[in-house]
Design a protein around this motif. Structure first.
Motif, PDB file in Angstrom:
ATOM      1  N   PHE A  99      -9.826  -1.022   1.340  1.00 40.88           N
ATOM      2  CA  PHE A  99      -8.462  -1.522   2.022  1.00 40.88           C
ATOM      3  C   PHE A  99      -7.413  -0.564   1.578  1.00 40.88           C
ATOM      4  CE2 PHE A  99      -4.732  -4.207   0.484  1.00 40.88           C
ATOM      5  CZ  PHE A  99      -4.477  -4.763   1.702  1.00 40.88           C
ATOM      6  N   ALA A 100      -7.444   0.283   0.642  1.00 41.61           N
ATOM      7  CA  ALA A 100      -6.366   1.257   0.444  1.00 41.61           C
ATOM      8  C   ALA A 100      -6.231   2.314   1.475  1.00 41.61           C
ATOM      9  CB  ALA A 100      -6.223   1.810  -1.078  1.00 41.61           C
ATOM     10  N   ALA A 101      -7.559   3.017   1.773  1.00 39.41           N
ATOM     11  CA  ALA A 101      -7.712   3.632   2.589  1.00 39.41           C
ATOM     12  C   ALA A 101      -7.358   3.485   4.025  1.00 39.41           C
ATOM     13  CB  ALA A 101      -9.296   4.334   2.700  1.00 39.41           C
ATOM     14  N   SER A 102      -7.258   2.186   4.269  1.00 37.97           N
ATOM     15  CA  SER A 102      -6.809   1.625   5.574  1.00 37.97           C
ATOM     16  C   SER A 102      -5.406   2.061   6.109  1.00 37.97           C
ATOM     17  CB  SER A 102      -7.300   0.294   6.034  1.00 37.97           C
ATOM     18  OG  SER A 102      -6.496  -0.563   5.107  1.00 37.97           O
ATOM     19  N   PHE A 103      -4.666   2.174   5.068  1.00 33.75           N
ATOM     20  CA  PHE A 103      -3.298   2.260   5.185  1.00 33.75           C
ATOM     21  C   PHE A 103      -2.569   3.455   5.884  1.00 33.75           C
ATOM     22  CE2 PHE A 103      -3.175  -1.115   2.318  1.00 33.75           C
ATOM     23  CZ  PHE A 103      -1.911  -2.003   2.706  1.00 33.75           C
ATOM     24  N   ALA A 155       3.692   9.233  -0.331  1.00 40.50           N
ATOM     25  CA  ALA A 155       3.142   7.949   0.450  1.00 40.50           C
ATOM     26  C   ALA A 155       1.956   7.400  -0.189  1.00 40.50           C
ATOM     27  CB  ALA A 155       2.452   8.845   1.658  1.00 40.50           C
ATOM     28  N   ALA A 156       1.164   8.178  -0.950  1.00 40.25           N
ATOM     29  CA  ALA A 156       0.040   7.640  -1.768  1.00 40.25           C
ATOM     30  C   ALA A 156       0.592   6.368  -2.553  1.00 40.25           C
ATOM     31  CB  ALA A 156      -0.754   8.611  -2.522  1.00 40.25           C
ATOM     32  N   ASN A 157       1.772   6.873  -3.484  1.00 43.01           N
ATOM     33  CA  ASN A 157       2.227   5.893  -4.351  1.00 43.01           C
ATOM     34  C   ASN A 157       2.555   4.792  -3.894  1.00 43.01           C
ATOM     35  OD1 ASN A 157       1.436   7.379  -6.470  1.00 43.01           O
ATOM     36  ND2 ASN A 157       3.454   8.328  -7.203  1.00 43.01           N
ATOM     37  N   GLY A 158       3.133   4.886  -2.450  1.00 44.61           N
ATOM     38  CA  GLY A 158       3.721   3.812  -1.871  1.00 44.61           C
ATOM     39  C   GLY A 158       2.700   2.735  -1.370  1.00 44.61           C
ATOM     40  N   ILE A 159       1.322   3.414  -1.034  1.00 45.34           N
ATOM     41  CA  ILE A 159       0.396   2.494  -0.933  1.00 45.34           C
ATOM     42  C   ILE A 159      -0.275   1.575  -2.036  1.00 45.34           C
ATOM     43  CG2 ILE A 159      -2.093   2.442  -0.173  1.00 45.34           C
ATOM     44  CD1 ILE A 159      -1.328   4.803   1.566  1.00 45.34           C
ATOM     45  N   LEU A 160      -0.089   2.470  -3.149  1.00 44.89           N
ATOM     46  CA  LEU A 160      -0.519   1.751  -4.513  1.00 44.89           C
ATOM     47  C   LEU A 160       0.295   0.789  -4.922  1.00 44.89           C
ATOM     48  CD1 LEU A 160      -1.583   5.067  -6.480  1.00 44.89           C
ATOM     49  CD2 LEU A 160      -3.304   3.319  -5.245  1.00 44.89           C
ATOM     50  N   TYR A 161       1.671   1.065  -4.708  1.00 43.86           N
ATOM     51  CA  TYR A 161       2.544   0.104  -5.134  1.00 43.86           C
ATOM     52  C   TYR A 161       2.491  -1.175  -4.480  1.00 43.86           C
ATOM     53  CZ  TYR A 161       7.181  -2.116  -5.976  1.00 43.86           C
ATOM     54  OH  TYR A 161       7.942  -2.947  -6.321  1.00 43.86           O
ATOM     55  N   GLN A 162       2.243  -0.906  -2.977  1.00 44.63           N
ATOM     56  CA  GLN A 162       2.159  -2.113  -2.180  1.00 44.63           C
ATOM     57  C   GLN A 162       0.752  -3.066  -2.563  1.00 44.63           C
ATOM     58  OE1 GLN A 162       3.824  -3.696   0.012  1.00 44.63           O
ATOM     59  NE2 GLN A 162       5.310  -1.911  -0.023  1.00 44.63           N
ATOM     60  N   LEU A 163      -0.344  -2.322  -3.093  1.00 42.89           N
ATOM     61  CA  LEU A 163      -1.509  -3.209  -3.990  1.00 42.89           C
ATOM     62  C   LEU A 163      -0.776  -3.783  -5.112  1.00 42.89           C
ATOM     63  CD1 LEU A 163      -4.528  -0.690  -3.435  1.00 42.89           C
ATOM     64  CD2 LEU A 163      -3.892  -2.514  -2.194  1.00 42.89           C
ATOM     65  N   PHE A 164       0.145  -3.346  -5.960  1.00 40.40           N
ATOM     66  CA  PHE A 164       0.423  -3.622  -7.168  1.00 40.40           C
ATOM     67  C   PHE A 164       1.473  -4.979  -6.897  1.00 40.40           C
ATOM     68  CE2 PHE A 164       4.567  -3.760  -9.288  1.00 40.40           C
ATOM     69  CZ  PHE A 164       4.216  -4.159 -10.520  1.00 40.40           C
ATOM     70  N   ILE A 165       2.262  -4.691  -5.833  1.00 36.45           N
ATOM     71  CA  ILE A 165       3.032  -5.868  -5.452  1.00 36.45           C
ATOM     72  C   ILE A 165       2.517  -6.927  -5.124  1.00 36.45           C
ATOM     73  CG2 ILE A 165       3.995  -5.424  -3.430  1.00 36.45           C
ATOM     74  CD1 ILE A 165       6.215  -6.104  -6.371  1.00 36.45           C
TER      75      ILE A 165
END
Length: 423
Positions: free
Chosen positions: A320-324, A252-262
């Motif tokens: 921003f990342a923590a809000s996910f 789940a954490a990598n999914g959030i990081l991937y959204q920031l990357f994408i």
């Protein structure tokens, strides 16, 4: 760039809304299901990239009929691929989720998501063609408004289906499916007003539209772009698979990081799209001076914007990342690995710009070769960095982006001399 931001909001909205439920399995399931759909469809992104390149080069030559023919052939290819994918649906879904290591509650959520999203595959493919064709004709502003309108509808449906009606994962998938349908209808309406598109019905029945030479150019270009995108998608799916092996919290954490990357990649992809169109026109017009100026300009501005986005992530990325997610474990894991997402915009932008230059110039064989080189380096480093856990995973992905740019930069002078021989 604005169009791509609007595109990125599709995935961000899904992940953010499902994160309001505080269920790591549901959030990880949406992440895994979204990556399955990405892996299934993005390998066919050559329909967009190839259409941009061929349309831009035809525009550079002032050839209206070739622009119309490109649209007809690309739509025919999208329709054929979409029908094959639908026929393979009973096999593709279980096989794909098994490949991504979906287990337990994550597998249940991912299966529910994909079972709905899969029906929109044909819509996505046709959208790729129409958007690519409009971008190739520099009709980017209507594409922006289509994306903005589709996202407003999508976010509203996400909120309605998930938070009001309580449909959960199925609600997120349904909202995305409906939005894709609306995008396609709007893109068709815009394209129908363009002069080359009005030739489509006549060209559809014209024998020369489907002759071996025209189809050969399309298939050769698309074959290289397909294989290149297959390697790129494989790299991303390896990232997801390795994260899944570390449990639902890291996934789940990598999914959030991937959204920031994408998000950053799609913003910066504006420079790739510009390079595709403008460099494609310069090659079509045989203007080497203009081509060289465009290469320098897009790279300089791209790196500047990449640095700016990295600085914004450093300043505001944490909140921003923590809000996910409302799950404390997912939030803590996301913040632990966040520095990688801060770095990626800056180190990734040279490869995005080179992608646009190579696609616009139709140097697709060289593009494939450099991607294969980068993928091999990534796979080896992924194995070597395994003891470092998730940090090693993101390190390998970062090296993958750098290796792409190194290979592309090394081949550029020779390709330019060959393309503009005698100029």
């Amino acid at each position: 760039m604005l169009t791509n931001v609007a595109t990125a909001l599709f995935g961000i909205a899904d992940l953010w809304v499902i994160g309001r439920l505080g269920d790591a399995n549901a959030q990880a399931g949406v992440e895994l299901g979204a990556k399955f759909m990405m892996g299934l469809l993005v390998v066919f992104n050559f329909l967009r990239s190839g259409t941009v390149a061929l349309t831009a080069q035809a525009a550079g030559r002032g050839d209206t009929e070739s622009q119309g023919g490109t649209l007809v052939r690309a739509c025919g290819a999208a329709l054929a691929i979409g029908l094959v994918l639908l026929a393979l649906m009973p096999i593709a879904i279980p096989a794909g989720l098994d490949l991504l290591q979906a287990k337990g509650g994550v597998a249940t959520a991912a299966g529910a998501y994909v079972g709905i999203r899969y029906w929109g595959g044909l819509l996505w493919l046709l959208n790729a063609v129409l958007v690519g064709w409009l971008i190739g004709r520099k009709r980017v502003r209507p594409v922006l408004w289509i994306e903005v309108a589709a996202n407003i509808v999508h976010i509203a449906l996400d909120l309605l289906f998930v938070l009001v009606l309580g449909w959960g994962v199925e609600g997120v998938a349904t909202a995305t499916l409906i939005s894709e349908g609306l995008k396609l209808a709007a893109a068709c309406a815009v394209a129908a007003r363009e002069a080359p598109a009005r030739l489509a019905l006549r060209l559809l029945r014209h024998r020369t539209t489907w002759d071996g030479a025209a189809l050969g150019i399309l298939f050769r270009l698309n074959r290289d772009l397909f294989l290149r995108t297959l390697l790129l998608t494989g790299a991303i799916l390896l990232l997801v698979r390795a994260g899944a092996q570390q449990g639902p919290v890291v996934l789940a954490a990598n999914g959030i990081l991937y959204q920031l990357f994408i998000l950053s990649a799609l913003i910066l992809d504006g420079f790739e799209s510009a390079a595709q169109v403008l460099c494609g026109e310069a090659v079509g017009a045989r203007d080497r001076t203009r081509f060289q100026r465009l290469v320098r300009t897009t790279m300089i501005w791209g790196i500047a914007f990449g640095a700016l986005i990295s600085l914004i992530y450093v300043a505001a990325g944490g909140p921003f990342a923590a809000s996910f997610s409302t799950d404390p474990a997912v939030t803590a894991a996301t913040l632990l690995y966040l520095p990688w997402a801060m770095l990626l915009p800056l180190i990734g932008i040279p490869s995005y710009v080179f992608d646009g230059i190579y696609i616009g110039a139709t140097w697709t064989r060289a593009l494939l070769a450099t991607m294969a080189f980068a993928f091999a380096a990534y796979a080896l480093l992924l194995l070597a960095a395994a003891p470092f856990g998730n940090h090693g995973l993101w390190l390998a992905f970062s090296v993958f982006l750098v290796a792409r740019a190194v290979g592309q930069g090394a081949l550029l002078p020779r390709l330019e001399r060959r393309a503009f021989a005698g100029r």
